[in-house]
Design a protein around this motif. Structure first.
Motif, PDB file in Angstrom:
ATOM      1  N   TYR A 294       0.833  -1.211   0.000  1.00  0.00           N
ATOM      2  CA  TYR A 294       0.000   0.000   0.000  1.00  0.00           C
ATOM      3  C   TYR A 294       0.864   1.257   0.000  1.00  0.00           C
ATOM      4  CZ  TYR A 294      -2.231   3.997   2.145  1.00  0.00           C
ATOM      5  OH  TYR A 294      -2.621   5.284   2.434  1.00  0.00           O
ATOM      6  N   LEU A 295       1.869   1.293   0.866  1.00  0.00           N
ATOM      7  CA  LEU A 295       2.718   2.480   0.949  1.00  0.00           C
ATOM      8  C   LEU A 295       3.448   2.726  -0.365  1.00  0.00           C
ATOM      9  CD1 LEU A 295       4.193   2.044   4.556  1.00  0.00           C
ATOM     10  CD2 LEU A 295       2.397   3.631   3.829  1.00  0.00           C
ATOM     11  N   LYS A 296       3.908   1.655  -0.997  1.00  0.00           N
ATOM     12  CA  LYS A 296       4.592   1.789  -2.289  1.00  0.00           C
ATOM     13  C   LYS A 296       3.654   2.381  -3.346  1.00  0.00           C
ATOM     14  CE  LYS A 296       6.593  -1.127  -5.930  1.00  0.00           C
ATOM     15  NZ  LYS A 296       5.422  -1.129  -6.827  1.00  0.00           N
ATOM     16  N   GLU A 297       2.429   1.842  -3.436  1.00  0.00           N
ATOM     17  CA  GLU A 297       1.488   2.305  -4.455  1.00  0.00           C
ATOM     18  C   GLU A 297       0.982   3.715  -4.160  1.00  0.00           C
ATOM     19  OE1 GLU A 297       0.274   0.538  -7.440  1.00  0.00           O
ATOM     20  OE2 GLU A 297       2.253  -0.229  -6.909  1.00  0.00           O
ATOM     21  N   ALA A 298       0.745   4.037  -2.892  1.00  0.00           N
ATOM     22  CA  ALA A 298       0.294   5.382  -2.535  1.00  0.00           C
ATOM     23  C   ALA A 298       1.371   6.411  -2.845  1.00  0.00           C
ATOM     24  CB  ALA A 298      -0.083   5.438  -1.053  1.00  0.00           C
ATOM     25  N   ASN A 299       2.615   6.027  -2.645  1.00  0.00           N
ATOM     26  CA  ASN A 299       3.740   6.897  -2.970  1.00  0.00           C
ATOM     27  C   ASN A 299       3.863   7.075  -4.479  1.00  0.00           C
ATOM     28  OD1 ASN A 299       7.230   6.616  -3.226  1.00  0.00           O
ATOM     29  ND2 ASN A 299       6.260   8.378  -2.319  1.00  0.00           N
ATOM     30  N   GLN A 300       3.748   5.974  -5.208  1.00  0.00           N
ATOM     31  CA  GLN A 300       3.948   6.004  -6.660  1.00  0.00           C
ATOM     32  C   GLN A 300       2.769   6.616  -7.401  1.00  0.00           C
ATOM     33  OE1 GLN A 300       5.457   2.299  -8.408  1.00  0.00           O
ATOM     34  NE2 GLN A 300       4.043   2.556 -10.119  1.00  0.00           N
ATOM     35  N   ARG A 301       1.547   6.218  -7.035  1.00  0.00           N
ATOM     36  CA  ARG A 301       0.367   6.644  -7.797  1.00  0.00           C
ATOM     37  C   ARG A 301      -0.210   7.977  -7.321  1.00  0.00           C
ATOM     38  NH1 ARG A 301      -2.660   2.403 -10.660  1.00  0.00           N
ATOM     39  NH2 ARG A 301      -1.414   0.507 -10.694  1.00  0.00           N
ATOM     40  N   LEU A 302      -0.141   8.236  -6.008  1.00  0.00           N
ATOM     41  CA  LEU A 302      -0.761   9.442  -5.461  1.00  0.00           C
ATOM     42  C   LEU A 302       0.258  10.495  -5.048  1.00  0.00           C
ATOM     43  CD1 LEU A 302      -3.520   7.782  -3.204  1.00  0.00           C
ATOM     44  CD2 LEU A 302      -3.681   8.502  -5.605  1.00  0.00           C
ATOM     45  N   GLY A 303       1.538  10.149  -5.104  1.00  0.00           N
ATOM     46  CA  GLY A 303       2.574  11.107  -4.745  1.00  0.00           C
ATOM     47  C   GLY A 303       2.645  11.400  -3.264  1.00  0.00           C
ATOM     48  N   LEU A 304       2.142  10.503  -2.438  1.00  0.00           N
ATOM     49  CA  LEU A 304       2.153  10.717  -0.995  1.00  0.00           C
ATOM     50  C   LEU A 304       3.463  10.220  -0.395  1.00  0.00           C
ATOM     51  CD1 LEU A 304      -1.438   9.397  -0.141  1.00  0.00           C
ATOM     52  CD2 LEU A 304      -0.731  11.788  -0.348  1.00  0.00           C
ATOM     53  N   THR A 305       3.958  10.918   0.625  1.00  0.00           N
ATOM     54  CA  THR A 305       5.082  10.378   1.377  1.00  0.00           C
ATOM     55  C   THR A 305       4.570   9.195   2.196  1.00  0.00           C
ATOM     56  OG1 THR A 305       4.700  11.762   3.332  1.00  0.00           O
ATOM     57  CG2 THR A 305       6.082  12.684   1.569  1.00  0.00           C
ATOM     58  N   VAL A 306       5.500   8.386   2.669  1.00  0.00           N
ATOM     59  CA  VAL A 306       5.110   7.245   3.508  1.00  0.00           C
ATOM     60  C   VAL A 306       4.344   7.734   4.733  1.00  0.00           C
ATOM     61  CG1 VAL A 306       6.060   5.486   5.065  1.00  0.00           C
ATOM     62  CG2 VAL A 306       6.875   5.643   2.715  1.00  0.00           C
ATOM     63  N   LYS A 307       4.800   8.827   5.321  1.00  0.00           N
ATOM     64  CA  LYS A 307       4.123   9.378   6.505  1.00  0.00           C
ATOM     65  C   LYS A 307       2.701   9.806   6.173  1.00  0.00           C
ATOM     66  CE  LYS A 307       4.583  12.921  10.107  1.00  0.00           C
ATOM     67  NZ  LYS A 307       5.428  14.034  10.626  1.00  0.00           N
ATOM     68  N   GLU A 308       2.537  10.530   5.067  1.00  0.00           N
ATOM     69  CA  GLU A 308       1.201  10.983   4.669  1.00  0.00           C
ATOM     70  C   GLU A 308       0.280   9.804   4.381  1.00  0.00           C
ATOM     71  OE1 GLU A 308       2.337  15.204   2.406  1.00  0.00           O
ATOM     72  OE2 GLU A 308       2.389  13.296   1.316  1.00  0.00           O
ATOM     73  N   ALA A 309       0.815   8.813   3.662  1.00  0.00           N
ATOM     74  CA  ALA A 309       0.003   7.644   3.302  1.00  0.00           C
ATOM     75  C   ALA A 309      -0.441   6.873   4.535  1.00  0.00           C
ATOM     76  CB  ALA A 309       0.799   6.736   2.360  1.00  0.00           C
ATOM     77  N   GLN A 310       0.477   6.717   5.501  1.00  0.00           N
ATOM     78  CA  GLN A 310       0.139   5.967   6.711  1.00  0.00           C
ATOM     79  C   GLN A 310      -0.866   6.731   7.555  1.00  0.00           C
ATOM     80  OE1 GLN A 310       1.823   2.636   7.515  1.00  0.00           O
ATOM     81  NE2 GLN A 310      -0.251   2.743   8.292  1.00  0.00           N
ATOM     82  N   GLN A 311      -0.700   8.037   7.644  1.00  0.00           N
ATOM     83  CA  GLN A 311      -1.628   8.846   8.439  1.00  0.00           C
ATOM     84  C   GLN A 311      -3.027   8.849   7.835  1.00  0.00           C
ATOM     85  OE1 GLN A 311       0.423  12.636   8.635  1.00  0.00           O
ATOM     86  NE2 GLN A 311       1.392  12.143  10.594  1.00  0.00           N
ATOM     87  N   LEU A 312      -3.112   8.939   6.514  1.00  0.00           N
ATOM     88  CA  LEU A 312      -4.418   8.928   5.863  1.00  0.00           C
ATOM     89  C   LEU A 312      -5.104   7.570   6.034  1.00  0.00           C
ATOM     90  CD1 LEU A 312      -3.517  10.906   2.626  1.00  0.00           C
ATOM     91  CD2 LEU A 312      -5.287  11.551   4.259  1.00  0.00           C
TER      92      LEU A 312
END
Length: 527
Positions: free
Chosen positions: A250-268
Motif C-alpha cells: 500500500y505504501l509503495k502504491e500510494a507513494n507512486q500513484r498518489l505522490g504521498l510520502t510514507v508518513k502521509e500515506a500511513q496517516q491517511l
C-alpha cells in the motif's frame, strides 16, 4: 455504565456512535508509559527497565481511574498489534486497583458487528505480545543509547544509531554508490520498421553489437531488402490479478500513484481506519475473510457482470505473519470519504481489493519471425499482444500493442531499417515506497515501523529527497561507513532480519524476552 479505552480520539468518536448510551469511550492518545527520555533506563545486568509516564498521561489515567471505579466493566480496545497490546498492559496495570473486571478486546475494522464480536470474545492481556514489545523497545534503546554516543564522539557530530534505520540507510547509500560507479555501456541493435493495415510495428535482430562498425556489414545486407514472414504464432495467456494490499505494498502504491510520502500515506490510512472506512492499516497479511470475499464477489458480479468474477483466494503468507490480521481493505463498498485525499486513498484500496478477486486478464501473445530475402539466415523478431478479456485490468488503461494479421510467406517492404543505440542506465534511487518494499522483501522492519523509519532518516539529515527519490547526505554516507567498520552486524541485512524473526518468536511464546535481548544486543554491539 461501561468504559471502553482506545488510542485515538477519532476512533473513540466513531465507536461512541455505535455503542450509544451506557458507555464511556476514552482515548489514551498513544502510549501512556515509556522508557525515560534522558537516561538509559535499563539495567545492563538484569535487563530490568524503568518506565515513566509520558507527558500528560498521569493526569489522563487518573481521570480514567475515576471512571473505572464507577464502571461495571472496563474494555481496553487499543490497536491489535504488539504496540497496542503494550499500551493495553500499562492501562490495565494502572486501572486494576480500581476495577477487577478489566478485559482486552481487539478488532481489525471499526464496524458495529466487529465491535460486538470483539466484546463477545473478550480476553486477558496477551503477555507474549507485551513481552515482544518490551524486547523491541529495550533492544532499540540499548542499541541507540550505547552506540550513538560512541559514534558521535568518533565522528565529532551528533549521531543517532537505530536497529532498523541503519540497514535501511545502508541500502540507500549502496544504491548511490552503484549509481556513481555505473559505467555507461553502449549497445547497438538492427531494427526494421514495417506498416501493414495501418499498423506500424518494429522487428529486431536479436543480437547485440558492441560497436557500430561491427553491425554495419549486417545492416548493409538488409537495409534495402524485402522481408518475408517466416512464422506468425499466437498464444493465449492468462495473467492473474494482484494481491490485495498489505502495508508495504500500500505504501509503495500510494507513494507512486498518489505522490504521498510514507508518513502521509500511513496517516491517511490510519484516519480512514479510525473513521470506519477500512481495516487496520498495519498488517503484513494479504488475507481476506471468507465472509468479505463472498460480499465483494457478489458486488463484482452485480456491478461488472458474472464474467468478471474471480475465485475466492488463499495466499501463502510469510513466516511469522500476523494471521489474525487481514489485508488492508474497505469495510464497506457503499461508503465514500468526503475529503479529497482520503477519497483518493480509499479508492486506491477499494480498487486493489476488487481487482484481487476478479477474473484473469486474458491476452493473445503474438510473435512473428521475419527474414530479409537478401540474408535469410538472419531472423528478425517482432512481438505484440492484444486483450481478449480485460478481467481485473478493467480499472487500468492497458493499451494493446498488437501486430497486424500476418501470414507465413507474406512479403513486406520495411519503411526503414536502422541501427539503434542503447545506452545502459544506472539503477534508480529508491523512492520512499520502493525502499519500504525492499525492506519488506529482506524481512527488515514491520508494518508498525515503516512510517517512523523513513521519517527518522529524513529528520536526522541522513537522506534528502530529490525529485521524489532518496539521496544520502554526506553525513549518512559517513555513518554507514563507520558502522560497517565498527559495528558491521548492525548494518547486516541478514542479522537485522534475524532480530525481527526472534522478536516474532517472543510474540509466539517460544523465547524468553530477556534472554533473547541479551543475546541479540551483545552480538550486535560488542566489537
Amino acid at each position: 455504565m461501561k468504559l471502553l479505552v482506545v488510542e485515538s480520539p477519532t476512533k473513540a468518536r466513531t465507536i461512541k456512535k455505535f455503542l450509544g448510551e451506557g458507555w464511556w469511550v476514552f482515548a489514551t492518545k498513544g502510549h501512556v508509559k515509556d522508557l525515560p527520555e534522558n537516561e538509559l533506563g535499563v539495567d545492563l545486568n538484569t535487563l530490568e527497565f524503568r518506565v515513566v509516564f509520558v507527558r500528560g498521561k498521569k493526569k489522563l489515567l487518573d481521570e480514567l481511574a475515576k471512571i473505572a471505579k464507577r464502571a461495571e466493566e472496563v474494555y481496553i480496545a487499543t490497536d491489535p498489534d504488539r504496540e497496542g497490546e503494550a499500551i493495553a498492559y500499562w492501562v490495565w496495570d494502572y486501572l486494576k486497583r480500581f476495577n477487577k473486571n478489566i478485559w482486552r478486546i481487539a478488532f481489525y475494522e471499526i464496524l458495529p458487528s466487529a465491535i460486538k464480536k470483539a466484546l463477545h470474545e473478550k480476553r486477558n492481556i496477551d503477555m507474549n505480545l507485551v513481552y515482544s514489545q518490551f524486547a523491541r523497545r529495550v533492544l532499540d534503546r540499548l542499541i541507540g543509547y550505547l552506540i550513538s554516543p560512541k559514534a558521535s564522539k568518533d565522528l565529532k557530530t551528533t549521531i543517532s544509531v537505530g536497529r532498523v534505520q541503519s540497514p535501511a540507510l545502508r541500502l540507500i547509500v549502496e544504491r548511490e554508490e552503484q549509481i556513481e560507479n555505473h559505467k555507461k555501456k553502449k549497445s547497438y541493435y538492427i531494427k526494421a520498421v514495417f506498416e501493414k493495415d495501418g499498423i506500424t510495428f518494429q522487428a529486431t535482430l536479436p543480437y547485440r553489437f558492441e560497436k557500430p562498425s561491427n553491425a554495419e556489414p549486417f545492416l548493409n545486407k538488409v537495409k534495402d531488402s524485402l522481408f518475408m514472414v517466416k512464422s506468425f504464432s499466437i498464444k493465449e495467456e492468462r495473467k492473474p490479478p494482484p494481491k490485495p494490499f498489505n502495508t508495504a505494498e500500500y505504501l509503495k502504491e500510494a507513494n507512486q500513484r498518489l505522490g504521498l510520502t510514507v508518513k502521509e500515506a500511513q496517516q491517511l490510512a490510519q484516519k480512514l481506519y479510525e473513521l470506519g472506512y477500512i481495516t487496520y492499516p498495519r498488517t503484513d497479511s494479504h488475507r481476506i475473510s471468507e465472509e468479505k470475499q463472498k460480499e465483494f464477489l457478489s458486488y463484482i458480479s452485480d456491478t461488472y457482470g458474472r464474467d468478471y468474477v474471480g475465485k475466492p483466494r488463499k495466499f501463502k503468507e510469510r513466516q511469522h505473519s500476523q494471521l489474525a490480521h487481514e489485508c488492508i481493505r474497505p469495510t464497506r463498498l457503499d461508503l465514500l470519504p468526503s475529503e479529497i485525499k482520503e477519497r483518493q486513498v480509499f479508492d486506491l484500496i477499494k480498487v486493489r481489493t476488487l481487482q484481487s478477486l476478479m477474473a484473469d486478464w486474458i491476452i493473445e501473445d503474438q510473435k512473428a519471425i521475419l527474414v530479409p530475402l537478401s540474408a535469410e539466415n538472419l531472423e528478425f523478431e517482432a512481438e505484440g499482444f492484444r486483450t481478449l478479456f480485460p478481467g481485473w485490468t478493467i480499472f487500468e488503461r492497458v493499451q494493446d500493442q498488437a501486430l497486424p494479421p500476418l501470414e507465413e510467406g507474406h512479403i513486406l517492404k520495411p519503411k526503414k531499417v536502422f541501427l539503434e543505440e542503447v545506452v545502459s542506465k544506472p539503477p534508480e534511487r529508491y523512492t520512499e515506497g520502493t525502499l519500504i518494499k525492499k525492506l519488506e522483501s529482506l524481512g527488515i522492519g514491520r508494518p508498525s515501523t515503516y512510517q517512523t523509519l523513513v521519517d527518522t532518516l529524513k529528520s536526522r539529515n541522513y537522506v534528502v529527497v530529490e525529485k521524489g527519490r532518496l539521496k544520502p547526505t554526506g553525513l549518512g554516507r559517513t555513518l554507514v561507513s563507520y558502522l560497517m567498520e565498527n559495528y558491521p552486524r548492525l548494518v547486516d541485512y541478514g542479522f537485522t532480519k534475524l532480530m525481527e524473526d526472534k522478536l516474532d518468536e517472543i510474540e509466539e511464546g517460544r523465547r524468553d524476552w530477556k534472554e533473547l535481548v541479551r543475546e541479540l544486543y551483545q552480538t550486535a554491539i560488542l566489537r
